[in-house]
Design an enzyme around this catalytic site. Structure first.
Site, PDB file in Angstrom:
ATOM      1  N   ARG A  74      10.063 -30.145 -13.756  1.00 59.04           N
ATOM      2  CA  ARG A  74       8.904 -30.035 -15.493  1.00 59.04           C
ATOM      3  C   ARG A  74       9.965 -29.243 -16.213  1.00 59.04           C
ATOM      4  O   ARG A  74       9.602 -30.020 -17.491  1.00 59.04           O
ATOM      5  CB  ARG A  74       7.958 -29.402 -15.544  1.00 59.04           C
ATOM      6  CG  ARG A  74       6.564 -29.751 -13.827  1.00 59.04           C
ATOM      7  CD  ARG A  74       6.369 -29.220 -12.963  1.00 59.04           C
ATOM      8  NE  ARG A  74       5.304 -29.089 -13.770  1.00 59.04           N
ATOM      9  CZ  ARG A  74       4.138 -27.395 -14.116  1.00 59.04           C
ATOM     10  NH1 ARG A  74       4.778 -26.979 -12.257  1.00 59.04           N
ATOM     11  NH2 ARG A  74       3.999 -26.798 -14.734  1.00 59.04           N
ATOM     12  N   ASP A  93       7.651 -27.159  -4.696  1.00 54.65           N
ATOM     13  CA  ASP A  93       7.352 -26.425  -6.308  1.00 54.65           C
ATOM     14  C   ASP A  93       8.846 -26.078  -6.625  1.00 54.65           C
ATOM     15  O   ASP A  93       9.004 -26.409  -7.580  1.00 54.65           O
ATOM     16  CB  ASP A  93       5.765 -25.179  -5.846  1.00 54.65           C
ATOM     17  CG  ASP A  93       6.305 -24.473  -7.017  1.00 54.65           C
ATOM     18  OD1 ASP A  93       5.561 -25.206  -8.371  1.00 54.65           O
ATOM     19  OD2 ASP A  93       7.360 -23.281  -7.911  1.00 54.65           O
ATOM     20  N   LYS A 130       1.746 -21.563  -4.054  1.00 51.19           N
ATOM     21  CA  LYS A 130       2.743 -20.343  -4.025  1.00 51.19           C
ATOM     22  C   LYS A 130       1.900 -18.967  -3.060  1.00 51.19           C
ATOM     23  O   LYS A 130       1.906 -18.592  -1.954  1.00 51.19           O
ATOM     24  CB  LYS A 130       4.257 -19.545  -4.902  1.00 51.19           C
ATOM     25  CG  LYS A 130       4.704 -20.286  -5.009  1.00 51.19           C
ATOM     26  CD  LYS A 130       5.203 -20.663  -6.922  1.00 51.19           C
ATOM     27  CE  LYS A 130       4.946 -20.488  -7.434  1.00 51.19           C
ATOM     28  NZ  LYS A 130       5.566 -20.910  -9.003  1.00 51.19           N
ATOM     29  N   HIS A 143      -1.885 -11.974  -9.117  1.00 53.86           N
ATOM     30  CA  HIS A 143      -0.697 -13.174 -10.453  1.00 53.86           C
ATOM     31  C   HIS A 143      -0.887 -12.990 -11.780  1.00 53.86           C
ATOM     32  O   HIS A 143      -2.071 -13.118 -12.328  1.00 53.86           O
ATOM     33  CB  HIS A 143      -1.019 -14.727  -9.465  1.00 53.86           C
ATOM     34  CG  HIS A 143      -0.015 -15.341 -10.273  1.00 53.86           C
ATOM     35  ND1 HIS A 143       1.281 -15.337 -10.139  1.00 53.86           N
ATOM     36  CD2 HIS A 143      -0.556 -15.713 -11.277  1.00 53.86           C
ATOM     37  CE1 HIS A 143       1.635 -15.952 -10.936  1.00 53.86           C
ATOM     38  NE2 HIS A 143       1.240 -16.834 -11.712  1.00 53.86           N
ATOM     39  N   SER A 167       1.210 -25.858  -8.715  1.00 51.69           N
ATOM     40  CA  SER A 167       2.349 -24.698  -8.776  1.00 51.69           C
ATOM     41  C   SER A 167       1.956 -23.474  -8.350  1.00 51.69           C
ATOM     42  O   SER A 167       2.712 -22.680  -7.304  1.00 51.69           O
ATOM     43  CB  SER A 167       2.697 -25.099 -10.331  1.00 51.69           C
ATOM     44  OG  SER A 167       4.197 -23.940 -10.249  1.00 51.69           O
TER      45      SER A 167
HETATM   46  N1  URA Z   1       4.033 -20.208 -13.573  1.00 53.85           N
HETATM   47  C1  URA Z   1       4.448 -20.780 -12.328  1.00 53.85           C
HETATM   48  O1  URA Z   1       4.615 -20.748 -10.866  1.00 53.85           O
HETATM   49  N2  URA Z   1       3.936 -22.672 -12.472  1.00 53.85           N
HETATM   50  C2  URA Z   1       4.021 -22.927 -13.611  1.00 53.85           C
HETATM   51  O2  URA Z   1       3.724 -23.747 -13.417  1.00 53.85           O
HETATM   52  C3  URA Z   1       3.289 -22.241 -15.225  1.00 53.85           C
HETATM   53  C4  URA Z   1       4.126 -20.955 -14.268  1.00 53.85           C
END
Ligand code: URA
Length: 384
Positions: free
Chosen positions: A165, A158, A184, A79, A180
């Site tokens: 947010r 999320d 995932k 990621h 977050s």
């Molecule tokens: N990427 C995400 O998936 N979540 C965040 O909070 C910031 C970047």
């Protein structure tokens, strides 16, 4: 559970209990806790923080708000926190698959100046970056790698929380970002997680201190959830590689995947800038080797050697081609489109000298203005 009591508790800087966090997220997902209370909680977390145990509990609660996948074979994913010209996933994921480690990669779309892997892949005519979870699982089984956007079945909490947010000034919080990203990635089921935490003018994290803190938080959270994990903090002061923009970045990735490792080495040395961290192929080999070494439990040097061989013998490129075909894409048509830029503009230097810096943020803003990205999630990309 009385949501207001938990808001008071966090506002006063106390740690929330595991069951309290779980119930709060369950209540928010079901609609029992309204958006204004979740927004207040996000702001309290931003201001007072969360300890490692609370962050792990928040991650787990968000992961459990939707479906989770499981795999019967070794899997890894990488990621990136996002940057300008960041096409590394397009090279790393097929390279790792070519080394015998499957890569189930639920990926994102670009927002602001940071590009998204799904947007880049969708410039390949026919490529379906919105697979159902069943089709995603089938492509990973058949090919060893799939890249598609996250569906609404994965971590719905999320999705709802991120939208809040975004408009309540609560994005910049390490526990919230960790929960977050990690919820995932945990739901996707990969056994090994490697994080590329970008740092610099074109990144989310502008300082090294913040980037290292986020990297530690992600790795500790992934390990607490039973995954093998590592992170590298890499520079995003200059764009990554030599092309920016969705079509251009896929074309550049194909070029790197298509070169033998010796040629790759020579080309990367020819083009290497003072700051070698912007050299895409060496970074790709480093990330891919980390993923392979952690998953197969082999020394890093052996994994690096394997990656170089899989680039040299064409198997990494073959994996990319197989994935594109399995997801409906037509690379021949893509190659014709990519070969014909719509506009060309040459910038003539006023005097001779050396380019010593290229500001990632400024290049990202130009690309955004030209339609390569979106300012809001609902905006449409102009791929050409
Ligand atoms: N990427 C995400 O998936 N979540 C965040 O909070 C910031 C970047």
């Amino acid at each position: 559970m009385i949501a207001k009591l938990l808001l008071d508790k966090k506002r006063e800087g106390h740690a929330l209990g595991s069951a309290e966090i779980r119930e709060f997220i369950e209540g928010f997902t079901s609609g029992e806790i309204p958006d204004y209370q979740m927004s207040a909680m996000a702001m309290a977390i931003c201001c007072k923080g969360m300890n490692e145990r609370e962050t792990a509990d928040l991650t787990e609660a968000m992961k459990n708000s939707g479906r989770s996948l499981e795999w019967e074979f070794p899997t890894a994913d990488k990621h990136s926190t996002g940057g300008v010209g960041d096409k590394l996933s397009l090279i790393i994921q097929p390279l790792v698959a070519a080394c015998g480690v499957a890569v189930p990669s639920l990926t994102g779309r670009g927002l602001g100046i940071t590009g998204g892997t799904a947007d880049k892949l969708e410039t390949i005519p026919g490529y379906n970056a919105s697979l159902s979870l069943d089709d995603f699982q089938q492509v990973v089984k058949d090919v060893g790698v799939s890249m598609t956007v996250q569906t609404s079945e994965i971590t719905p909490a999320d999705k709802k929380l991120y939208a809040l947010r975004d408009v309540t000034g609560t994005v910049a919080s390490i526990p919230l970002i960790t929960a977050s990203i990690l919820s995932k990635k945990l739901a996707e089921g990969a056994g090994t997680l490697v994080f590329d935490v970008k740092c610099g003018s074109g990144a989310f994290m502008k300082t090294r201190e913040d980037a290292v803190a986020l990297a530690n938080s992600l790795v500790n959270g992934a390990k607490a959830a039973g995954r093998k994990a590592a992170a590298l903090v890499t520079s995003m002061d200059a764009p990554l590689g030599y092309e920016v923009g969705n079509v251009n970045e896929v074309a550049e990735s194909l070029e790197w995947l298509g070169r033998g490792s010796e040629e790759v080495r020579v080309k990367s040395e020819e083009l290497r800038s003072e700051d070698s961290s912007s050299d895409p192929i060496e970074l790709c080999i480093e990330f891919a080797a980390l993923m392979v070494s952690l998953t197969k439990e082999i020394p890093l040097d052996e994994a690096r050697q394997m990656c170089r061989e899989k680039l040299a013998d064409g198997s990494a490129l073959a994996k990319f081609e197989q994935m594109v075909a399995a997801q409906g894409g037509d690379l021949e048509r893509f190659r014709k489109v990519a070969a014909k830029p719509v506009f060309k503009f040459k910038i003539q230097a006023m005097r001779s000298g050396y380019v010593t810096a290229v500001d990632a943020e400024k290049v990202g803003r130009v690309a955004l203005a030209l339609g390569a990205g979106r300012l809001e999630a609902k905006d449409r990309i102009d791929p050409l």
